[in-house]
Scaffold this active site. Structure first.
Site, PDB file in Angstrom:
ATOM      1  N   GLU A 145       0.803  -1.224   0.000  1.00  0.00           N
ATOM      2  CA  GLU A 145       0.000   0.000   0.000  1.00  0.00           C
ATOM      3  C   GLU A 145       0.830   1.265   0.000  1.00  0.00           C
ATOM      4  O   GLU A 145       0.511   2.227  -0.680  1.00  0.00           O
ATOM      5  CB  GLU A 145      -0.935   0.071   1.222  1.00  0.00           C
ATOM      6  CG  GLU A 145      -1.792  -1.132   1.446  1.00  0.00           C
ATOM      7  CD  GLU A 145      -1.199  -1.993   2.534  1.00  0.00           C
ATOM      8  OE1 GLU A 145      -0.022  -2.333   2.395  1.00  0.00           O
ATOM      9  OE2 GLU A 145      -1.903  -2.318   3.498  1.00  0.00           O
TER      10      GLU A 145
ATOM     11  N   GLU B  22      -9.333  -4.578   5.042  1.00  0.00           N
ATOM     12  CA  GLU B  22      -9.006  -3.511   4.099  1.00  0.00           C
ATOM     13  C   GLU B  22      -7.894  -3.949   3.162  1.00  0.00           C
ATOM     14  O   GLU B  22      -7.949  -3.719   1.946  1.00  0.00           O
ATOM     15  CB  GLU B  22      -8.586  -2.249   4.873  1.00  0.00           C
ATOM     16  CG  GLU B  22      -9.689  -1.584   5.660  1.00  0.00           C
ATOM     17  CD  GLU B  22     -10.744  -0.968   4.774  1.00  0.00           C
ATOM     18  OE1 GLU B  22     -10.403  -0.443   3.703  1.00  0.00           O
ATOM     19  OE2 GLU B  22     -11.938  -1.010   5.146  1.00  0.00           O
TER      20      GLU B  22
ATOM     21  N   TYR C 279       2.010  -6.018  13.207  1.00  0.00           N
ATOM     22  CA  TYR C 279       0.858  -5.268  12.681  1.00  0.00           C
ATOM     23  C   TYR C 279       0.025  -4.705  13.823  1.00  0.00           C
ATOM     24  O   TYR C 279      -0.302  -5.402  14.785  1.00  0.00           O
ATOM     25  CB  TYR C 279       0.019  -6.171  11.791  1.00  0.00           C
ATOM     26  CG  TYR C 279      -1.021  -5.423  11.007  1.00  0.00           C
ATOM     27  CD1 TYR C 279      -0.654  -4.366  10.181  1.00  0.00           C
ATOM     28  CD2 TYR C 279      -2.362  -5.764  11.084  1.00  0.00           C
ATOM     29  CE1 TYR C 279      -1.591  -3.673   9.450  1.00  0.00           C
ATOM     30  CE2 TYR C 279      -3.318  -5.076  10.348  1.00  0.00           C
ATOM     31  CZ  TYR C 279      -2.920  -4.026   9.538  1.00  0.00           C
ATOM     32  OH  TYR C 279      -3.862  -3.333   8.814  1.00  0.00           O
TER      33      TYR C 279
ATOM     34  N   HIS D 190      -4.364 -13.186  13.984  1.00  0.00           N
ATOM     35  CA  HIS D 190      -3.391 -12.122  14.182  1.00  0.00           C
ATOM     36  C   HIS D 190      -2.676 -12.307  15.512  1.00  0.00           C
ATOM     37  O   HIS D 190      -3.130 -13.041  16.382  1.00  0.00           O
ATOM     38  CB  HIS D 190      -4.079 -10.759  14.165  1.00  0.00           C
ATOM     39  CG  HIS D 190      -4.654 -10.407  12.840  1.00  0.00           C
ATOM     40  ND1 HIS D 190      -5.493  -9.342  12.656  1.00  0.00           N
ATOM     41  CD2 HIS D 190      -4.522 -10.981  11.625  1.00  0.00           C
ATOM     42  CE1 HIS D 190      -5.856  -9.265  11.390  1.00  0.00           C
ATOM     43  NE2 HIS D 190      -5.277 -10.256  10.747  1.00  0.00           N
TER      44      HIS D 190
ATOM     45  N   ASP E 268      -1.816  -5.043   3.725  1.00  0.00           N
ATOM     46  CA  ASP E 268      -1.884  -5.436   5.133  1.00  0.00           C
ATOM     47  C   ASP E 268      -2.772  -6.651   5.343  1.00  0.00           C
ATOM     48  O   ASP E 268      -3.715  -6.900   4.569  1.00  0.00           O
ATOM     49  CB  ASP E 268      -2.415  -4.268   5.979  1.00  0.00           C
ATOM     50  CG  ASP E 268      -1.391  -3.154   6.103  1.00  0.00           C
ATOM     51  OD1 ASP E 268      -0.194  -3.431   5.892  1.00  0.00           O
ATOM     52  OD2 ASP E 268      -1.775  -2.010   6.403  1.00  0.00           O
TER      53      ASP E 268
ATOM     54  N   ASP F 289      -5.481  -7.595   6.833  1.00  0.00           N
ATOM     55  CA  ASP F 289      -6.808  -7.385   7.420  1.00  0.00           C
ATOM     56  C   ASP F 289      -7.817  -7.233   6.285  1.00  0.00           C
ATOM     57  O   ASP F 289      -7.482  -7.405   5.112  1.00  0.00           O
ATOM     58  CB  ASP F 289      -6.816  -6.162   8.344  1.00  0.00           C
ATOM     59  CG  ASP F 289      -6.385  -4.886   7.636  1.00  0.00           C
ATOM     60  OD1 ASP F 289      -6.242  -4.903   6.395  1.00  0.00           O
ATOM     61  OD2 ASP F 289      -6.196  -3.868   8.313  1.00  0.00           O
TER      62      ASP F 289
ATOM     63  N   ARG G 194      -3.068  -3.319  13.965  1.00  0.00           N
ATOM     64  CA  ARG G 194      -4.539  -3.344  14.006  1.00  0.00           C
ATOM     65  C   ARG G 194      -4.971  -4.768  14.333  1.00  0.00           C
ATOM     66  O   ARG G 194      -5.102  -5.611  13.454  1.00  0.00           O
ATOM     67  CB  ARG G 194      -5.130  -2.870  12.675  1.00  0.00           C
ATOM     68  CG  ARG G 194      -4.833  -1.405  12.387  1.00  0.00           C
ATOM     69  CD  ARG G 194      -5.467  -0.919  11.098  1.00  0.00           C
ATOM     70  NE  ARG G 194      -5.165   0.480  10.864  1.00  0.00           N
ATOM     71  CZ  ARG G 194      -4.123   0.930  10.182  1.00  0.00           C
ATOM     72  NH1 ARG G 194      -3.272   0.067   9.648  1.00  0.00           N
ATOM     73  NH2 ARG G 194      -3.919   2.225  10.022  1.00  0.00           N
TER      74      ARG G 194
END
Length: 981
Positions: free
Chosen positions: A9, A87, A321, A367, A83, A85, A323
Site C-alpha cells: 500500500e 481492508e 501489525y 493475528h 496489510d 486485514d 490493528r
C-alpha cells in the site's frame, strides 16, 4: 527487467520490503485503495436487491493503475502484499481485478501476508502464498455498502431539514450518540451531598501517625443513598454520612471516645502482569501515559511497523501489525522474551511456564498482539535512530510485551480495624497499608520511578543551590532536598487491643460528581466494550466525528457541538433501530460471520435494508424541519425591546428579533391607488404583518422622504399617511421597519474559551503513508496535504479546510461607513482582508484602495484588487459593466511621446520603469481570455500607434514573500474535513 512484482500500500513499506527481497523483485506501492464506489452516485444495486456495488478506479489513481498494469505484464509473477486485514484483502482483490487481464499466466498472481516486516517474516511469507480470501473481501465490501446506504440516503434528509453539507455515518452516529447521551447525563445530573470522617491516630507519643476512615457504627456500615442505576436498583455511597447535622453529632461523640485496635489482618496480595497490547489498549495507554490522541498513536505505530532506518542494520520493522484485537503472541516470540528476561533479571522474574491470556470472544486469533519484532532491539539502545514520539511509543509496546512474560508483583497488605467507643456506641474505623515485597513485572515501573526520583532530586538540588546563593535560604534548601516524599508510606507496628490516641478529626464535605466526559481513550474503551467497530475503525470513527464538526476536543475531552447534538437527536428519534447500539454491535458480529464464511453477505444486507427502508420512509415524512425552527423566548431585543425568537442558521441556533423581515418593499403605483384605495390597503395588510411600516418616496426636488406608521393595523392612520405620500411624492414604496438585531445562542455551544481549549495543535499524519502532513496553499485557500502530493506516483491525501476555518473574526474600526454611518469592519475574505460596512446586507459598501487614475475605458475609478491566488491586479470599480483590468500599476502621468493619458509601472530584474501602455514590445503579453465572456481579437489596424517610451525610475523591486501559512486549529474553528486517498 526483474522477474517478480510485489505490490504493497505505502511507499515506506515498499522501501523496507524491497531491501529484504533483493534484485529479483520490484516492489511498488498502490498508495492505499485503487478502487471505490463513485462519489456522484450511490453505486449499489437496490432495485433487485442484489446489492452489487459499482466499483470504479479512484479518481487520481489512473496513472498508478496503468503503471502497475505495465509492470505486471512484463513480470513472471505478481505478489499482492497489502496489510493482513479486511481492508488489505480488499485492496488485493481490486489489484487482482485490474491486473489479471494483463498477466499471461493467471496462476502467477498470488496473495502474500505477514504480521511483521522483518527479513525472516517476509521471506517466510513468500514461501506460503495463497489466493485472495473472498470471505474477507466480502466482509469489507459489505461494510462499505452498509456505510454507503446509510450515508447516501440519510444525508440528503439532513441537508433538507438541518443544513447542507451534513452527513450521517452508520457507526460514527452511534459513537456520537454515546457522547451526546453522556453530555445529557452531565446536564441532568443532580449532586448528592455526603461526608467522610478521617481520624489522625497514633499508638504513642513518639510513634508514627496514620489516618483511618470511619466505615460503620456498631458493626453496621454507614452509607448514603445515591439514586438508582439503569436497572432501577438502589445505589449507595459507602463510608459516608448524609449531612452536617449527622457529622456534628458523631464528631462530638468521637472527641470523647476511647480508641483501640480491634483487629489486624495481614495477607499477601499478588498483582499479575497484563497481556500484550491490542489496538484499543495501545490507544488507551498511549493517551493516558504519553498524551497521544488516537490518530497520532496510529500514525506513529504505522511508521514503526513499516520500518525505521537503524544505521548499518538498514530499515527494520520494529513492531508487528498494529490493528489487532488478539492478545496471542507467537511461540518464537514468547521463547525470545523468556530468554531475554532470564538473562537480564534472573530466574525469579521468570514464571515456570509461559503466561497465556484470553482474548475477547470475537477476536481474530489469526493475528498476533502488538509486540516488538525482536526483543533484542531494546528501546534505549536504538533511541538515536528514533524521533521522540517513536521512542516513547516503541518503549511502551516493548515493555508491555516483556512484562507480559514476567512473574507477578507481590505486596504485603495490612488491614487494621479500629474501634472508637463512646458510651454504648462503637464507631468503626479502618485503614489499609500496602508494601511492595517483590517487584516482579513492575521492575520496569520501579526503575522508571527511581529514575524520575533521581531526576527530580537533581533538579531540586540545582534549584536549592541557586537559592542558597541568596539570604535566608537554609530552610528552603532543607525542604527541597528532603527525600521524605519518595519514602514508602507505612503503618506503624500495631497489635490487637492496642490503645490509640486521637490527634485530629477531619470531617470532609463532598458532593457526587457527574459522569466524566469521554476522551479519546475512554471512547475507544466504550466502543470496544459495546462491540461497536473494530480495531481498524476506531481511529477513523473518532476522527470523522471531530472533522464533521459534531464534536470538539476541549481540554482533551470530547464535547458535542450544537449541530452534533441536533443531528444525533434527529437520527436516533427517526431511526431507532438502525442507530441502536445493540443492533450496531450485532452487525459487527454478522460481518465477522461473513468473514468466516458462515453467512452470505447478501443475506446480511437484505436483513439490514428491510429495517432501514421502513425507517427511511417514516423519517422522510416525519423528521422535524430544523431550518424552519422559530421558537418564542422570554428574551427581548436590545434595539427595539421586541421579543426574540430562537431560529436556526448556517452556524447553528441564534436569537433574532421578532420585528425582523426580509420582505421586499412594495411599490404603490399611482394608477392602482387612484383605481381603488381599499384594494391597496388590503394588499398591504395581507403582505406585511409588522406593527411598524415605513412609507418612502421622492419629493418634487428629488429628495428622499419617509414617514413611519407605528400601528399598521390602524387602517385610518395608514390610509392618511398613504394619501399624503401619493399626493406629494413620486415612486412611493411601503416596507416593514425591520430590526436586524441578532445574537448567538452561546448556551448551546461548547465554551471554546475554557482552559485547555487553546492547547497546541498536534501534528497530523497521512492515512496512506504515515508522513507528517503539511499546510499548502491552493486556489481556494489553505489545505493540509501529504508531502508526497506532487511525487510520482503521488499521494493525494488531503484535509480540506472550509472558508470558516481560514477566516479571522471581524475587527470593528473607528471609521464610520460613508453611506449609512454604521461602523466599518475589517474582515478576512476569500482573497484576503477587506473593509466593509457592518450593516451588510442592507448596506453593501466595501472600502477600496483606489488609484488617482481614471479608467481608460469608461472614465470610472481604478481599484487595487487580488485574485484567488493572491496576485495583485488593477480593475475598474464599475465591473461587470466595464471589464478593464491591468496587471501593472497605472500612474497618472501623460506619455511625452504619444500623449497617452496614463503610464504603467513595470518592474523586472533590471530595474523599475515607467512605460507607455502602447509600448507593446516592452510590456508582457497577456494570454487571451477564454469562454463566452472573452472579447473578440482586436484588429492590428485599430490599435493605437506603437510607442517605445520608457523611463527608469528605480532599482529592481524585491519580490514580495507570501505570508507564512499558520495551521488553523480545528479545536477552535469549524472544520469540514475530507481525506482523499
Amino acid at each position: 527487467m526483474a522477474k517478480n512484482l510485489v505490490i504493497v500500500e505505502s511507499p515506506a513499506k515498499a522501501k523496507t520490503i524491497g531491501k529484504y527481497l533483493g534484485s529479483d523483485y520490484v516492489v511498488e506501492a498502490s498508495i492505499g485503495h485503487i478502487m471505490d464506489l463513485p462519489k456522484n452516485d450511490i453505486g449499489v444495486e437496490l432495485e433487485h436487491r442484489t446489492f452489487e456495488p459499482t466499483l470504479i478506479v479512484s479518481p487520481g489513481k489512473e496513472k498508478i493503475v496503468d503503471r502497475l498494469k505495465k509492470l505486471a505484464a512484463k513480470s513472471d509473477s505478481v505478489f499482492l502484499a497489502p496489510d493482513p486485514d479486511r481492508e488489505g484483502e480488499a485492496i488485493a482483490a481490486h489489484l487482482k481485478f485490474q491486473l489479471l487481464p494483463s498477466i499471461k499466466d493467471k496462476s502467477k498472481l498470488r496473495r502474500v501476508t505477514f504480521n511483521e516486516i522483518t527479513k525472516k517474516a517476509v521471506k517466510a511469507a513468500f514461501e506460503h502464498t495463497r489466493d485472495v480470501d473472498e470471505n474477507l473481501v466480502d466482509a469489507q465490501q459489505t461494510r462499505r455498502v452498509l456505510d454507503r446506504l446509510v450515508g447516501y440516503q440519510i444525508s440528503p434528509l439532513l441537508w433538507d431539514k438541518v443544513k447542507r453539507g451534513l452527513s450521517a455515518g452508520r457507526v460514527q452516529t452511534v459513537a456520537l450518540r454515546l457522547i451526546v447521551e453522556r453530555e445529557a447525563e452531565i446536564n441532568a445530573f443532580k449532586p448528592v451531598e455526603y461526608w467522610n470522617i478521617d481520624a489522625l491516630l497514633s499508638p504513642g507519643k513518639e510513634a508514627t501517625e496514620f489516618t483511618a476512615r470511619m466505615v460503620g457504627i456498631n458493626g453496621e456500615p454507614i452509607r448514603v443513598a445515591n439514586g438508582v442505576d439503569a436497572e432501577g436498583k438502589e445505589q449507595f455511597l459507602a463510608n459516608a454520612l448524609p449531612d452536617k447535622a449527622a457529622i456534628d453529632e458523631v464528631v462530638a461523640q468521637l472527641e470523647k471516645a476511647i480508641w483501640r485496635v480491634r483487629s489486624i489482618e495481614k495477607r499477601e496480595r499478588r498483582q499479575n502482569p497484563k497481556a500484550p497490547f491490542t489496538t484499543s489498549q495501545l490507544q488507551q495507554q498511549a493517551a493516558g501515559r504519553l498524551g497521544f490522541n488516537v490518530r497520532r498513536t496510529m500514525g506513529v505505530a504505522q511508521r514503526l511497523y513499516e520500518g525505521i532506518e537503524l544505521g548499518s542494520e538498514g530499515t527494520v520493522g520494529l513492531i508487528t501489525y498494529m490493528r489487532t484485537d488478539s492478545t496471542r503472541i507467537s511461540p518464537d516470540a514468547v521463547a525470545e522474551i523468556r530468554e531475554w528476561v532470564g538473562k537480564k533479571f534472573g530466574a525469579k522474574y521468570l514464571p515456570e511456564s509461559e503466561n497465556t491470556y484470553k482474548s475477547k470472544k470475537d477476536a481474530q486469533e489469526a493475528h498476533e498482539a502488538i509486540r516488538p519484532t525482536s526483543i533484542a532491539l531494546v528501546p534505549d539502545q536504538i533511541r538515536r535512530y528514533l524521533s521522540d514520539e517513536q521512542y516513547r511509543l516503541y518503549k511502551l509496546i516493548w515493555e508491555r510485551a516483556v512484562t507480559s512474560q514476567m512473574t507477578p508483583a507481590v505486596f504485603d497488605q495490612t488491614t487494621v480495624d479500629i474501634e472508637a467507643k463512646a458510651g454504648k456506641t462503637a464507631y468503626d474505623f479502618r485503614t489499609t497499608g500496602s508494601i511492595l515485597k517483590f517487584d516482579g513485572f513492575l521492575r520496569f515501573e520501579e526503575e522508571g520511578k527511581k529514575a524520575k526520583a533521581a531526576r527530580d532530586a537533581k533538579a531540586a538540588a540545582e534549584e536549592a543551590k541557586q537559592r542558597a546563593q541568596s539570604a535566608d535560604s537554609e530552610a528552603d534548601e532543607k525542604d527541597s532536598t528532603s527525600e521524605e516524599s519518595s519514602a514508602d508510606r507505612r503503618l506503624p507496628d500495631l497489635t490487637a487491643e492496642q490503645a490509640l490516641t486521637l490527634s485530629k478529626l477531619d470531617p470532609q464535605q463532598k458532593f457526587t460528581q457527574p459522569p466524566p466526559r469521554f476522551n479519546e481513550a475512554s471512547l475507544v474503551k466504550a466502543l470496544e466494550e459495546k462491540g461497536i467497530g473494530r480495531p481498524s475503525t476506531y481511529a477513523s470513527i473518532i476522527n470523522t466525528i471531530q472533522e464533521r464538526d459534531y464534536v470538539k476536543k476541549i481540554a482533551q475531552k470530547l464535547v458535542p457541538t450544537e449541530i452534533g447534538t441536533v443531528v444525533t437527536t434527529l437520527l436516533v428519534k427517526n431511526f431507532p433501530y438502525i442507530f441502536e447500539t445493540g443492533y450496531t454491535a450485532q452487525l459487527e458480529s454478522e460481518l465477522d460471520a461473513v468473514e468466516e464464511g458462515t453467512e452470505k453477505w447478501t443475506d446480511l444486507l437484505k436483513g439490514f435494508y428491510g429495517h432501514f427502508e421502513k425507517e427511511l420512509k417514516v423519517a422522510e415524512q416525519n423528521m422535524e424541519d430544523i431550518k424552519a425552527m422559530e421558537e418564542e423566548t422570554d428574551q427581548v431585543c436590545d434595539k427595539c425591546a421586541a421579543p426574540l425568537y430562537l431560529k436556526w442558521g448556517k452556524f447553528g441556533s441564534f436569537y433574532s428579533c421578532a420585528n425582523f423581515s426580509n420582505e421586499k418593499p412594495m411599490v404603490i403605483s399611482a394608477a392602482a391607488w387612484k383605481k381603488s384605495e381599499k384594494d391597496v390597503l388590503k394588499k398591504l395588510a395581507a403582505r406585511f404583518h409588522h406593527a411598524t411600516l415605513v412609507i418612502s418616496g421622492t419629493d418634487t426636488e428629488g429628495a428622499v422622504r419617509s414617514v413611519e406608521v407605528k400601528d399598521s393595523k390602524d387602517r385610518k392612520e395608514l390610509d392618511a399617511a398613504l394619501r399624503l405620500a401619493m399626493s406629494e411624492w413620486k415612486k412611493v414604496t411601503v416596507e416593514p421597519d425591520s430590526c436586524d438585531f441578532t445574537k448567538e445562542n452561546f448556551a448551546a455551544k461548547p465554551d471554546l474559551a475554557s482552559p485547555g481549549s487553546d492547547q497546541e495543535q498536534e501534528e497530523e499524519f497521512c492515512d496512506n503513508c504515515g508522513r507528517v502532513m503539511v499546510l499548502r496553499n491552493g486556489p481556494w485557500g489553505p489545505f493540509m496535504a501529504c508531502p508526497g502530493y506532487n511525487d510520482d506516483p503521488p499521494c493525494k491525501t488531503i484535509r480540506k479546510l472550509t472558508h470558516k476555518v481560514q477566516t479571522k473574526p471581524p475587527v470593528q474600526l473607528d471609521e464610520p461607513c460613508p453611506k449609512c454611518g454604521k461602523p466599518l469592519l475589517q474582515r478576512d475574505g476569500q482573497y484576503g482582508e477587506f473593509i466593509a460596512c457592518s450593516g451588510y446586507p442592507k448596506c453593501k459598501y466595501v472600502k477600496q484602495d483606489l488609484l488617482d487614475v481614471p479608467c481608460p475605458k469608461c472614465g470610472g475609478e481604478i481599484a487595487v484588487r487580488k485574485n484567488r491566488r493572491g496576485d495583485t491586479f488593477y480593475g475598474c470599480t464599475r465591473y461587470p459593466k466595464c471589464d478593464f483590468t491591468s496587471n501593472q500599476k497605472l500612474v497618472n502621468q501623460t506619455c511625452p511621446k504619444c500623449e497617452s493619458a496614463y503610464l504603467v509601472e513595470l518592474a523586472n530584474d533590471k530595474g523599475t520603469y515607467l512605460v507607455c501602455p502602447n509600448n507593446r514590445e516592452k510590456l508582457p503579453k497577456r494570454r487571451p481570455r477564454k469562454g463566452k465572456g472573452a472579447a473578440a481579437e482586436v484588429p492590428e489596424a485599430t490599435l493605437p500607434p506603437e510607442c517605445h517610451y520608457e523611463k527608469k525610475i528605480g532599482p529592481p523591486k524585491s519580490k514580495e514573500e507570501p505570508p507564512a501559512l499558520t495551521k488553523p486549529d480545528p479545536d477552535k474553528t469549524r472544520p469540514v474535513v475530507e481525506a482523499v486517498a
